[in-house]
Design a protein around this motif. Sequence first.
Motif, short mmCIF file in Angstrom:
data_model
loop_
_atom_site.label_atom_id
_atom_site.label_comp_id
_atom_site.label_asym_id
_atom_site.label_seq_id
_atom_site.Cartn_x
_atom_site.Cartn_y
_atom_site.Cartn_z
N PHE A 121 11.98 70.66 59.82
CA PHE A 121 11.64 72.00 59.30
C PHE A 121 11.80 72.10 57.79
CE2 PHE A 121 13.21 72.72 63.69
CZ PHE A 121 12.03 73.17 64.25
N GLN A 122 12.25 70.99 57.16
CA GLN A 122 12.46 71.02 55.72
C GLN A 122 11.16 71.31 54.97
OE1 GLN A 122 15.16 70.73 53.93
NE2 GLN A 122 16.74 69.84 55.26
N THR A 123 10.06 70.75 55.48
CA THR A 123 8.78 70.92 54.79
C THR A 123 7.83 71.88 55.50
OG1 THR A 123 7.92 68.98 55.97
CG2 THR A 123 8.91 68.62 53.79
N HIS A 124 8.31 72.48 56.59
CA HIS A 124 7.45 73.42 57.33
C HIS A 124 7.28 74.69 56.50
CE1 HIS A 124 5.85 75.97 60.50
NE2 HIS A 124 5.78 74.92 61.31
N MET A 163 15.45 76.89 54.58
CA MET A 163 16.08 75.58 54.50
C MET A 163 16.57 75.30 53.08
SD MET A 163 15.99 74.59 57.59
CE MET A 163 16.63 72.95 57.34
N GLN A 164 15.82 75.76 52.09
CA GLN A 164 16.21 75.54 50.70
C GLN A 164 17.32 76.49 50.26
OE1 GLN A 164 12.54 75.93 48.55
NE2 GLN A 164 11.70 73.97 49.27
#
Length: 631
Positions: A567-570, A577-578
């Motif tokens: 899910f970091q780049t979703h 996440m950030q």
Amino acid sequence: MGSNSSRIGDLPKNEYLKKLSGTESVSENDPFWNQLLSFSFPAPTSSTELKLLEEATISVCRSLVENNPRTGNLGALIKVFLSRTKELKLSAECQNHIFIWQTHNALFIICCLLKVFIYEMSEEELQLHFTYEEKSPGSYSSDSEDLLEELLCCLMQLITDIPLLDITYEISVEAVSTMVVFLSCQLFHKEVLRQSISHKYLMRGRCLPYTSKLVKTLLYNFIRQEKPPPPGAHVFPQQSDAGGLLYGLASGVATGLWTVFTLGGVGSKAAAAPEVSSPLANQSLLLLLILANLTDAADAPNPYRQAIVSFKNTQDSSPFPSSIPHAFQINFNSLYMALCEQQTSDQATLLLYTLLHQNSNIRTYMLARTDMENLVLPILEILYHVEERNSHHVYMALIVLLILTEDDGFNRSIHEVMLKNITWYSERVLTEISLGSLLILVVIRTIQYNMTRTRDKYLHTNCLAALANMSAQFRSLHQYAAQRIISLFSLLSKKHNKVLEQATQSLRGSLSSNDVPLPDYAQDLNVIEEVIRMMLEIINSCLTNSLHHNPNLVYALLYKRDLFEQFQTHPSFQDIMQNIDLKFPELKFKYVEEEQPEEFFIPYVWSLVYNSAVGLYWNPQDIQLFTMDSD
């Protein structure tokens, strides 16, 4: 009926009932009434027996419907009852058993007749039947036009003024039941009634001054949970002249408690009905809920709802504002203890919701209690046994939790209350756990049950909203609670991947076949991603506000950190996440009442009346307000 002891099977042939419903007028001063009211038969103890009673008396009732315009016997019976109630309080003080017993029998007959009259005709026709007298066919007297209002006022006086003794217990129950029957016209209408003759009488005129006293009495009946007199408490000796046994007032209840009806249709499952230990408390609570959910009049709000939302604690010495009508005081500690003890029933949970949501005095008092576990644990047990409860009961319990978790003080205090040996939690032995951690476990279990069984988005949203409200105040989470939070996220992640894979395969298949319609995977994905986002917000809020207080949750996150990598780049979750190391804006989800709550609450209240009213039976084929299961 009459002086001889009666059986249900004999009622259609009973000479006194035939005379009452026949073509002959009976004066209210006729000795016939003493004979009619000197009956006794064992009280029905099951819905089957109640149905038999209705079937045995339906022909008599319909005969009276036909003949009453000429005889006025219904009005005469009501006048006999009204004249007797004037001496009822004195009779109770003097222990005049026979007088009270016959007065109860008069009210019992009136209640049975009213139930049929209300089903057979409109309210306008019913009102006319209260005006007919012994005159030429169809004539009526203007002097008796308010007989219906007088009967309602009399019932309110009986409920509020007659002392509750062994010999008055059953007539008190019957008075409350008769008021329920008066308002039961709603059962035979699909739409919510917004204008009703009975509502008009209850909200203005002679009945209005009794508003606060009636609500207070019904609440105290619920609080006290008075049980019926013991079997055989009052048996009258045989009278040779009368030729029969005259049983005491308690004998109707002595043969056994009236059994609760069970009827499905408004929930996912009809729960096994608990034994009604106090018929008076049960009936009083149902009547209170009915009154609280009456629709407002065109020119005035519902006074009973006003009374319920404004009453104060007996220890509160501040004056009532002049703008608040129908206000009264009641012992909050006694009410709190009764609510804690009675949460196994739908109607008690609905009362708790009503008070928390609408009465700021009781909400402030409850949130200030230092023993909130006594209230929260029964609510959690309802949610834990979700498969055994109907959906409305589960929703009410969940909304109660949602209202409680709006308060930061509550969210902090529940993590300070330590519990030992929660016997009803069977997934794992919990020798010691905080109330807050147990609440998290039960709510997560409800979410997982909903994901696999009912798939109700409303339930998901409210469960997650309660967790979100608590998240900033998570403290010293139990190891198992921390694991279950991550396990739920893992389950959602797997479900997300599965639906995404199905959507991809379906899209590939559609390229080779244009005739096959595509399932709506986009909608499923949106729902799952919405839930995943709320879970991430809950975790993020906890870590941002109370990271050093929750080592078990930190450990569980590190142990399953690979779950979060996808899910970091979703695009739907990148910001959360950030933001894991930044303070996330405080989350608060409040329960907001719908614009027209009657569309839910009035059918719900009447379904509770149908299922739980003591000694009242309605044919399920006649009910229009809500739908029954065919089982």
